[in-house]
Design a protein around this motif. Sequence first.
Motif, PDB file in Angstrom:
ATOM      1  N   GLU A  31      -0.774  -1.074  -4.505  1.00 58.15           N
ATOM      2  CA  GLU A  31      -2.055  -0.387  -4.330  1.00 58.15           C
ATOM      3  C   GLU A  31      -1.846   1.079  -3.975  1.00 58.15           C
ATOM      4  OE1 GLU A  31      -6.021  -0.213  -1.487  1.00 58.15           O
ATOM      5  OE2 GLU A  31      -4.776  -2.020  -1.456  1.00 58.15           O
TER       6      GLU A  31
ATOM      7  N   LYS B 120      -3.294   3.860  -2.179  1.00 58.60           N
ATOM      8  CA  LYS B 120      -4.247   3.867  -1.069  1.00 58.60           C
ATOM      9  C   LYS B 120      -4.880   5.243  -0.906  1.00 58.60           C
ATOM     10  CE  LYS B 120      -5.939   1.010   1.934  1.00 58.60           C
ATOM     11  NZ  LYS B 120      -6.421  -0.314   1.531  1.00 58.60           N
ATOM     12  N   LYS B 121      -6.207   5.284  -0.848  1.00 57.17           N
ATOM     13  CA  LYS B 121      -6.965   6.501  -0.587  1.00 57.17           C
ATOM     14  C   LYS B 121      -6.462   7.694  -1.396  1.00 57.17           C
ATOM     15  CE  LYS B 121      -8.704   5.105   3.908  1.00 57.17           C
ATOM     16  NZ  LYS B 121      -9.001   5.485   5.304  1.00 57.17           N
TER      17      LYS B 121
ATOM     18  N   SER C 271      -6.231  -0.007  -7.292  1.00 55.94           N
ATOM     19  CA  SER C 271      -6.810   0.941  -6.340  1.00 55.94           C
ATOM     20  C   SER C 271      -8.292   0.641  -6.189  1.00 55.94           C
ATOM     21  CB  SER C 271      -6.616   2.385  -6.820  1.00 55.94           C
ATOM     22  OG  SER C 271      -7.205   3.304  -5.912  1.00 55.94           O
TER      23      SER C 271
ATOM     24  N   HIS D  23      -0.618   0.862   5.235  1.00 54.19           N
ATOM     25  CA  HIS D  23      -2.018   0.639   4.877  1.00 54.19           C
ATOM     26  C   HIS D  23      -2.959   1.708   5.406  1.00 54.19           C
ATOM     27  CE1 HIS D  23      -6.100  -0.996   5.518  1.00 54.19           C
ATOM     28  NE2 HIS D  23      -5.917  -1.542   4.328  1.00 54.19           N
TER      29      HIS D  23
ATOM     30  N   ASP E 203      -4.492   5.211   6.988  1.00 54.90           N
ATOM     31  CA  ASP E 203      -4.140   6.622   6.793  1.00 54.90           C
ATOM     32  C   ASP E 203      -3.737   7.296   8.099  1.00 54.90           C
ATOM     33  OD1 ASP E 203      -6.624   6.751   7.971  1.00 54.90           O
ATOM     34  OD2 ASP E 203      -7.556   7.960   6.420  1.00 54.90           O
TER      35      ASP E 203
ATOM     36  N   GLN F 193       1.086   5.534   0.412  1.00 57.10           N
ATOM     37  CA  GLN F 193       0.510   6.824   0.791  1.00 57.10           C
ATOM     38  C   GLN F 193       1.615   7.882   0.763  1.00 57.10           C
ATOM     39  OE1 GLN F 193      -2.730   6.845   3.749  1.00 57.10           O
ATOM     40  NE2 GLN F 193      -2.203   4.713   4.183  1.00 57.10           N
TER      41      GLN F 193
ATOM     42  N   ASP G 200       0.845  -1.194   0.000  1.00 54.25           N
ATOM     43  CA  ASP G 200       0.000   0.000   0.000  1.00 54.25           C
ATOM     44  C   ASP G 200       0.880   1.243   0.000  1.00 54.25           C
ATOM     45  OD1 ASP G 200      -2.687  -1.364   0.616  1.00 54.25           O
ATOM     46  OD2 ASP G 200      -1.439  -2.044   2.278  1.00 54.25           O
TER      47      ASP G 200
END
Length: 309
Positions: free
Chosen positions: A168, A170-171, A205, A99, A101, A88, A86
């Motif tokens: 991925e 993430k967000k 995603s 993973h 947030d 960010q 993941d």
Amino acid sequence: MYVVRPAAAAAAAFLGLTLTVLCGTAAAAASAPGPGPAAPSAGPGPMGLGGPVVYAHRGASAYAPENTLEAVDLARGLGFDWVENDVQRTRDGELVVIHDDTLTRTTDVEEVFPDREPWRVRDFTAAEIARLDAGSWFADGRYTGARVPTLREYLDRVRLNQQRLLLEIKKPELYPGIEEDTLEVLDEAGWLEERRVADRLVVQSFSADSVSVVHDLRPDLVTAFLGTPAVADLPRYAEFTDRINPMHTTISADWVAAVHRLRGAHGRVMEVDTWIVDDAATARKVQDMGVDGIITNAPDVVREAVGGF
């Protein structure tokens, strides 16, 4: 430059990417492996040629702290080619592999920075996050001192291990422009070379918009949408993605067959990689549904159940 311009998009569409690769397993290795060459690949492929591909979710995260280099190395030691992670972004623009947030569940951020509630990833610099212990929370503390890796550190370790990556974003709604940032780091780390793009990297995603952006920027990349669209909506997703990756409780054999009836963004049969499957019975159940891959925290359990690789 990492972006494929529109003029090149048509040509990229003809690359004929192999959407599921032949990535065999080795026998289970030592319980605490270090970085180094991966075990040789061997074995059959999916789509009726053998067991489904097994993806080590956040590394071998049933046995080591998720999204750490230690979890990646353990997946390699167990003989698994594919790892999932993941991504960010920090306050100062660094991409990190985590993973949630927030930093509270998997690090000691509340002890190190007690006055920084709610301890969101985007509110900390990369240097601050590098100070955190991302391993002491796990199991019996044997991984105390593990760190939250930057994406570049993670990519370098996966490459050193000769593994493959399911990445991925993430967000993405929290991090405008993270798609471009991710592609830039992938490019700098050598992951957008033709050979790796063809069979060693998938970008996914939960955001259809984010997947579509990645596809527009790099039409040659294999992409996946995380979710379970209605059958009637699947053709729309096939315009910009190659795989639909749903939660295992949301699918049926008929739904998987409906995905397989479509051709994705690169003209190949669309694939289904389901998550998170950690027990033998469920692994056999989704295998019988016809899935192409299984994303799992316990890859050894799934491999034993379905003969995947």
